[in-house]
Enzyme design. Structure first.
Site, short mmCIF file in Angstrom:
data_model
loop_
_atom_site.label_atom_id
_atom_site.label_comp_id
_atom_site.label_asym_id
_atom_site.label_seq_id
_atom_site.Cartn_x
_atom_site.Cartn_y
_atom_site.Cartn_z
N HIS A 77 26.02 69.16 167.98
CA HIS A 77 24.92 68.60 168.03
C HIS A 77 24.99 67.02 168.95
O HIS A 77 25.37 66.16 168.34
CB HIS A 77 24.34 68.11 166.77
CG HIS A 77 23.94 69.24 165.66
ND1 HIS A 77 22.54 69.43 165.85
CD2 HIS A 77 24.32 70.01 165.08
CE1 HIS A 77 22.49 70.53 164.86
NE2 HIS A 77 23.73 70.96 164.37
N CYS B 224 23.10 74.89 168.40
CA CYS B 224 23.44 75.41 167.33
C CYS B 224 22.75 76.66 167.15
O CYS B 224 23.38 77.87 167.75
CB CYS B 224 23.17 74.26 166.06
SG CYS B 224 23.76 74.52 164.70
N GLU C 119 22.63 65.41 169.59
CA GLU C 119 21.62 64.25 169.39
C GLU C 119 21.94 63.53 168.01
O GLU C 119 21.09 62.84 167.68
CB GLU C 119 20.32 65.20 169.50
CG GLU C 119 20.04 65.85 167.90
CD GLU C 119 21.01 67.02 167.51
OE1 GLU C 119 21.14 67.26 166.24
OE2 GLU C 119 21.56 67.73 168.34
#
Length: 368
Positions: free
Chosen positions: A342, A257, A344
């Site tokens: 993302h 990001c 994660e």
């Protein structure tokens, strides 16, 4: 209990003069911020505690928020950084075996002004058509103070975003029998980035955003993680220069990001502000190497301009299937790869978590 019995009047005033009348939850007051929307159907707690939302009034497009309560485990940071919260309806009778409280109490504890019982579909259409704009949530009489508030709204700018969310000291989190040392830059990092590294055998040292290359070398890291974070990436010229020096060290780098954007800027790329950003858990991304499409979680209002990347420096590896913006870069001259989305994401989807395995494989290769 009817909606009208659950709260006092609250108002949302947009920079174009549009007023939404609703009801108040959380704390009372007046807050100004950048109005954005996120399309996630779940993970509202992760949204509330994601530092990337610093300075923003966050709108949930999913109509019912709070139905499974909140808990400490799902927090992505120690506190919430949003300026205000906008929902269609919040659930005052949540039910889940993991819950430790309700969303209204959470907002009060975090000193966040919330508004509900407004037409979030209409609000989202306005943002999609006009673009992201500033706004104010207030529990005061908006009609009596409209012109005064509009002047404040139009002058509002998100500033010093990274310095407002980054930590001030290094902290180390170790795995059982750690195999690798990773320095995780805190530009406003989400805890699950750290967790994904720890569960893969990494000792993770979270370092402040201003950590220099010299200070980094003293940690002897096997890899460097550049985290997510808030604000306009191009405003951080000192950090960008620092990232450029760090990239020249040859240590494997993985950026997510804002980290993706900062590294790109350090390598000669430019960034642009998107009309209304990508926020939600259903963003389709195409891997240009495998031609496979992944569903990803995203939260960003700026993007790297893929055409500004020098082919000698790197290659765009992923693009957004909707608007074709750059979603990933693999570099040729430095030991790094980055993504805009993302991998994660604690609330899912988990389609791209393999990128952490790839990062670990790169560190293993360098160690050998």
């Amino acid at each position: 209990m009817s909606l009208l019995d659950r709260g006092d009047k609250a108002y949302l005033l947009l920079a174009d003069g549009t007023i939404f009348e609703g009801l108040h939850f959380g704390v009372k007051g007046t807050v100004i911020g950048e109005v954005v929307f996120t399309t996630g159907m779940t993970a509202y707690q992760e949204t509330l505690t994601d530092p990337s939302y610093y300075g923003q009034l966050v709108t949930q497009t999913f109509p019912l928020i709070g139905n499974y309560g909140v808990n400490q485990e799902d927090n992505e940071s120690a506190r919430s950084y949003i300026k205000g919260y906008i929902v269609r309806e919040w659930c005052d009778t949540p039910s889940n075996y993991r819950m430790e409280g309700d969303i209204n109490t959470f907002l009060k504890e975090q000193n966040i002004v919330g508004i509900y019982n407004i037409d979030t579909r209409r609000l989202t259409r306005i943002i999609r058509e006009v673009g992201v704009m500033n706004g104010v949530i207030t529990t005061e009489d908006v009609y009596a103070k409209k012109e005064e508030l509009l002047q404040q709204v139009k002058q509002y700018v998100i500033q010093n975003a990274i310095t407002s969310v980054t930590g001030t000291e290094m902290r180390t989190y170790s795995a059982d029998a750690p195999k690798y040392k990773v320095a995780l830059f805190d530009f406003g990092y989400k805890r699950n980035i750290r967790n994904e590294l720890v569960k893969r055998g990494c000792e993770v040292t979270v370092v402040p955003a201003q950590t220099t290359a010299k200070e980094l070398l003293e940690l002897h890291p096997d890899g460097i993680m550049l985290s997510n974070g808030p604000g306009d990436p191009s405003e951080n010229q000192e950090i960008i220069a620092n990232v450029r020096e760090i990239a020249s060290l040859g240590i494997p780098i993985f950026g997510i990001c804002l980290g993706h954007q900062l590294l790109a800027l350090s390598q000669g790329c430019i960034t642009e502000k998107l009309k209304y950003g990508h926020r939600g858990a259903n963003q389709p991304v195409i891997d240009l190497n495998s031609h496979r499409t992944y569903v990803t979680s995203q939260n960003h209002g700026y993007a790297v301009v893929g055409e500004s990347l020098d082919p000698a420096v790197g290659t765009v590896s992923h693009i957004n299937a909707n608007d074709k913006t750059c979603e990933g870069i693999r570099y040729h001259k430095i030991n790094a790869f980055t993504v805009q989305f993302h991998p994660e994401a604690h609330g899912g989807p988990l389609d791209t978590s393999y990128l952490f395995d790839e990062f670990v494989a790169v560190m293993e290769k360098e160690k050998k």
